[in-house]
Structure formats: C-alpha cells, structure tokens
Scaffold this motif. Structure first.
Motif, short mmCIF file in Angstrom:
data_model
loop_
_atom_site.label_atom_id
_atom_site.label_comp_id
_atom_site.label_asym_id
_atom_site.label_seq_id
_atom_site.Cartn_x
_atom_site.Cartn_y
_atom_site.Cartn_z
N GLY A 100 10.22 6.10 -1.88
CA GLY A 100 9.13 5.24 -1.45
C GLY A 100 9.08 3.88 -2.10
O GLY A 100 8.36 3.00 -1.63
N LEU A 101 9.83 3.68 -3.19
CA LEU A 101 9.84 2.38 -3.87
C LEU A 101 11.09 1.58 -3.58
O LEU A 101 11.43 0.64 -4.30
N ARG A 102 11.77 1.92 -2.49
CA ARG A 102 13.03 1.23 -2.15
C ARG A 102 12.84 -0.27 -1.97
O ARG A 102 13.73 -1.06 -2.26
N ARG A 103 11.66 -0.67 -1.47
CA ARG A 103 11.45 -2.10 -1.19
C ARG A 103 11.33 -2.94 -2.45
O ARG A 103 11.30 -4.18 -2.37
N LEU A 104 11.24 -2.29 -3.60
CA LEU A 104 11.26 -3.05 -4.85
C LEU A 104 12.67 -3.35 -5.32
O LEU A 104 12.87 -4.08 -6.29
N ASP A 105 13.67 -2.77 -4.64
CA ASP A 105 15.06 -3.07 -4.98
C ASP A 105 15.38 -4.51 -4.58
O ASP A 105 14.76 -5.09 -3.70
N GLY A 106 16.38 -5.05 -5.23
CA GLY A 106 16.79 -6.42 -4.90
C GLY A 106 16.99 -7.19 -6.17
O GLY A 106 17.71 -6.76 -7.08
N GLU A 107 16.32 -8.34 -6.28
CA GLU A 107 16.44 -9.15 -7.48
C GLU A 107 15.71 -8.47 -8.63
O GLU A 107 14.64 -7.90 -8.44
N GLY A 111 0.82 -1.21 0.00
CA GLY A 111 0.00 0.00 0.00
C GLY A 111 0.85 1.26 0.00
O GLY A 111 0.56 2.21 -0.73
N ARG A 112 1.91 1.28 0.81
CA ARG A 112 2.80 2.45 0.85
C ARG A 112 3.53 2.61 -0.48
O ARG A 112 3.70 3.73 -0.97
N ALA A 113 3.95 1.48 -1.06
CA ALA A 113 4.64 1.55 -2.35
C ALA A 113 3.70 2.07 -3.44
O ALA A 113 4.11 2.85 -4.30
N ARG A 114 2.44 1.67 -3.39
CA ARG A 114 1.48 2.18 -4.38
C ARG A 114 1.31 3.69 -4.26
O ARG A 114 1.25 4.40 -5.26
N ARG A 115 1.21 4.16 -3.02
CA ARG A 115 1.04 5.61 -2.84
C ARG A 115 2.25 6.37 -3.37
O ARG A 115 2.10 7.46 -3.97
N ALA A 116 3.44 5.83 -3.16
CA ALA A 116 4.64 6.47 -3.72
C ALA A 116 4.63 6.41 -5.24
O ALA A 116 5.03 7.36 -5.93
N TRP A 117 4.13 5.29 -5.78
CA TRP A 117 4.03 5.13 -7.23
C TRP A 117 3.07 6.14 -7.83
O TRP A 117 3.35 6.75 -8.87
N TYR A 118 1.94 6.38 -7.17
CA TYR A 118 0.98 7.38 -7.65
C TYR A 118 1.63 8.75 -7.81
O TYR A 118 1.30 9.50 -8.73
N VAL A 119 2.53 9.09 -6.90
CA VAL A 119 3.09 10.44 -6.87
C VAL A 119 3.91 10.74 -8.12
O VAL A 119 4.03 11.89 -8.53
N TYR A 120 4.44 9.70 -8.80
CA TYR A 120 5.18 10.01 -10.02
C TYR A 120 4.24 10.53 -11.10
O TYR A 120 4.63 11.35 -11.93
N ASP A 121 2.99 10.05 -11.12
CA ASP A 121 2.02 10.63 -12.04
C ASP A 121 1.78 12.09 -11.68
O ASP A 121 1.66 12.95 -12.56
#
Length: 476
Positions: free
Chosen positions: A239-246, A20-30
């Motif tokens: 806000g999208l840091r948790r998508l980092d990794g593989e 949910g937090r990642a989605r809200r950060a994703w919205y902000v780029y729009d």
C-alpha cells in the motif's frame, strides 16, 4: 571553491485520495507489529523466558527460596562469565538490545532517508523480526540462550522497522494533522494487539481441553504473534508503493555522500550520520525533547516490560489473569489514544503529555503497594495504565515529528526509536539491578518514579515553537 550544498528534502506528489489510501496502509503496520509487542514482548515471553532460565539454574526446583512473597532461584546463570539472576535475564536482554540499537538504529535512519523504497526497508526488517518471533515456538526445556537470542533479534528488527515507519508520518501528514494521524495509528495498533491477545487468552484458558500443557499453549501463542506480524506487513509493503521514487534526501552535486551500490550508500549514510550528530547542537530544543523522552519513555517501557513479570512473580497471578489485565490495557489504551489526540488539539501535545506523566507516577506508586493475589486491584491499575499509555506514545511521536530537522527525518527518528517501545534500556537495567540486589520486585518498581519525574521536568522546559523554527532551518 564552492562549499558542498546541503541535501534537500523531496517528497512524492500524492493526490488527497492517494494520500488517504497510503495512510490507511501505514496504520496497518501498527496493527501488525502490535500483536508481537502485546502478546510476546509485553505479556508472555518475559515470564516464560524467566521460567525457562530458572528451570535451567534450579532444575526440579532445587534451591528455590521465597523472598517477599515471591519464589526465586538463588543460583545465577553464567552469561559470558558474568553471573545473572534468572529473574533479571529477560530485562537484561532488552537492555542489551537497546544499547545495540543506539548504534544501529540511527544508521538505519540515515540509510532510510536515502532509500528510494523505504517501504522495502520497513517490510524487510519486519519479516526478519517476525521470523525470529515465530521461532520462539522452539524455546523450551533449558533453551534460555536460544530464547535470549531470538528476543534480541526480534527487538532489533522491531526498532529498525519502526524507525522507517515513524519517519513516514512526515510524508503522510501535514504538521497540523500529525497529532490526529499518529493517534489513529496507535489506536489501530492497540486494536490489533487486543484482538490477537483475546484469541490467545482463549487458547491459554482452553489448553487442558485441547490436550496442551501451559508451556505448549504459550509457545503456540508466541508463534501466532510472529505469523500475524509477518502476514499483515504485506499491507504497508503493497500500500505504500507510491512513496517509492526519489529518496527523502537527494544528494546534491559535490556532496560527500555517494550514490550507487548498497555498500556505498551505507558507508555514505554512516558518514552523514556522524556529520548530523556533530551538527545536532544546532537543534537544542530537539535534543532537549530527546533527553526528556529518554527518561519518561524508559519509565513507560519498563512498566510495560516488567508488568507481567511483576504480576506473576511478585503478586502470584496466573498467566490467564495477566492476559486479561493486558487485554484491558489494550482496549482502554485504544480509547485513551483517541481521547488524548482530541485533548491535544484543544490544548497542546506537550501539556497533554505532562498531564499523563503525573498519572504515571501515581500508577507506579500504587503498583508498588498492591498486596499479593489482589487481581481486582491489578485490573484497576491496568485500566489506569491504558488510559495514559496511548496518549503518551502517540503524542510523543507527533510532537517529535515537528522538531526533527527537515530532510533528516529518518535519521533523527533513529535516535528517537532508540528509546521507543520495546527498546528501553536504562529503566530495565535499573529494574533488573534493584531486583538482583534486593530479591524483590517491589523496590524495583518503585525506582521507576525517578524516570517520570526527571522526564517531566525536562519536558516542561521545552519551547515547542522555537524547536519547530530551528528544525525548519537548513540542515548543517
């Protein structure tokens, strides 16, 4: 010898709260990039660059003529030895940017699929584009070449960042959620674009009181759009840091795709892109959607790109009237995106898009017939555009996300983004050529009906269920 294994998708494991937090950060780029798309790309820069180009071609208004109610400069600019009408320059820049994007953006997607930090790619492209957008404050006098180059850089970087941004929808939302999530993102973008545009309307309307001429007020507005885009990009970057990794695609042992340095990743990604395109016929429904989208979205993007030029040059509307009209589009489009998302859940995304294309045809025909100086009718047209704009864009993105081959989302979104907002090419090319041949924007706007008709006919043939099944198969 065993055949190389196909790359397989891998997604980071997120809790619902983290998602949910990642989605809200994703919205902000729009929210961030739509300020540039609205204030600069849609409203102010095309007519401003046109005025700069005409001033360079016809200094002091020498040689200007009136055709079909529009004042134009008959003297052509020379671009690499090719004569270009000043009134077509901005549209040709968009056309060239898109042709270049068709080569660059799929490669960007191939790299993004293998990146351990797609948010860094997103923010990197965004900040370069925002810098170019802010630098438009220096476009004045006869600096039309500088303006064209900055528009080219900003358009390419916007498209590249949106390749990564759109592909993240697959990681942040399950298939049944994507219509709703995509619509919310677009609605957030319209809200941000409308807010900055409203502030710039105040600036343009108060220019005399502030001791500014209209040109200076326009350049300051362009500067604010670039700064807004760059500043709010910090939110998804963090806000999208948790998508980092593989990476989304993990290269299996024996694959020809190298891992390691940046150059090796880029070369490997380009090689994989070639193999992906060779295997594209295995996804006929996905390709059918892309071709349909190329046509109808070219029509949409050309209407957006040409609206301010048409209003100012053909209908004789003032800059502040154009800003009011586009502001109305933003507000209505916000509601339209949310409304379309709800309708799609009760019917389908495909049916909702087809309905919107019928309205688009009516909008284009009505626009061609509006008499010069009729601001009230122009506002009615703007509201009609807003009603279908949000739904067409939001639902196209979510529908395509269900048709992309698993593990190749960013690569395929690179192809998608080649026809996405701000990167239309065929429509703007036709529009610019028709104007150059006729000297009037009315037949140019009428030519766009073809794009909506062809796109709608192709989309009607799409079998979504079959396309979804094809996308779930092992990537060739």
């Amino acid at each position: 010898m065993n055949a190389p294994q196909s790359p397989t998708p891998r997604e980071p494991v997120l809790t619902e709260a983290q998602r949910g937090r990642a989605r809200r950060a994703w919205y902000v780029y729009d929210w961030a990039n739509s300020a540039y798309v609205t204030t600069t790309a849609t409203v102010l820069f095309s007519p401003y660059l046109t005025a700069i180009a005409e001033a360079a071609a016809c200094p002091g208004g020498v040689g200007e003529v009136v055709r079909d109610g529009a004042t134009t400069c008959p003297v052509a600019l020379s671009v690499l030895g090719i004569p270009v009408a000043p009134g077509s320059l901005a549209l040709y820049v968009v056309t060239f940017a898109t042709l270049l994007s068709a080569i660059v953006l799929p490669a960007v997607g191939a790299v993004a699929d293998r990146s351990r930090s797609p948010r860094r790619l997103l923010s990197g492209f965004a900040w370069v584009g925002a810098t170019a957008a802010a630098a438009m404050v220096f476009v004045s006098g006869d600096r039309w070449v500088l303006g064209a180059l900055l528009q080219l850089v900003a358009s390419l970087c916007l498209g590249a960042s949106l390749v990564v941004y759109d592909s993240l929808l697959v990681r942040l939302a399950r298939p049944e959620e994507r219509d709703r999530i995509s619509s919310r993102g677009w609605a957030m973008g319209y809200a941000g674009g409308a807010l900055l545009l409203a502030a710039n309307l105040v600036l343009l309307s108060s220019a005399d009181a502030l001791g500014l001429d209209q040109g200076s007020a326009v350049r300051l507005s362009l500067l604010t759009a670039g700064l807004w885009w760059g500043a709010f990009t910090l939110v998804p970057h963090l806000g999208l840091r948790r998508l980092d990794g593989e990476p989304a695609v993990v290269v299996a042992p024996g694959s020809a795709l190298p891992r390691g340095g940046t150059a090796r990743v880029v070369l490997g990604s380009l090689g994989q892109l070639v193999r992906t395109l060779r295997g594209a016929p295995a996804y006929p429904q996905t390709l059918l959607f892309l071709i349909a989208y190329l046509f109808f979205n070219d029509g949409v993007q050309t209407v957006i790109a040409a609206a301010s030029i048409y209003g100012q040059q053909q209908l004789g509307l003032a800059s502040n009237q154009l800003v009011i009209a586009i502001l109305l589009v933003q507000v209505v489009a916000l509601l339209g995106a949310l409304l379309a998302g709800g309708i799609a859940q009760r019917t389908s995304a495909k049916a909702t898009i087809l309905g919107s294309l019928v309205i688009w045809i009516g909008v284009v025909v009505a626009g061609m017939l509006i008499p010069a100086g009729r601001f009230g009718l122009f506002l009615v047209l703007a509201a009609s555009i807003g009603l279908v704009l949000g739904g067409t864009q939001a639902l196209s993105r979510s529908l395509f996300s269900q048709l992309v081959p698993v593990g190749r989302e960013a690569e395929w979104f690179g192809l998608y983004q080649s026809a996405e907002r701000g990167t239309s090419w065929l429509g703007t090319l036709v529009f610019g050529l028709v104007f150059q041949l006729t000297g009037s924007y009315r037949p140019a706007i009428a030519s766009l009906v073809v794009f909506f008709v062809v796109g709608g006919v192709l989309l009607a043939r799409l079998d979504v269920a079959r396309g979804r099944a094809q996308a779930q198969r092992t990537t060739p």
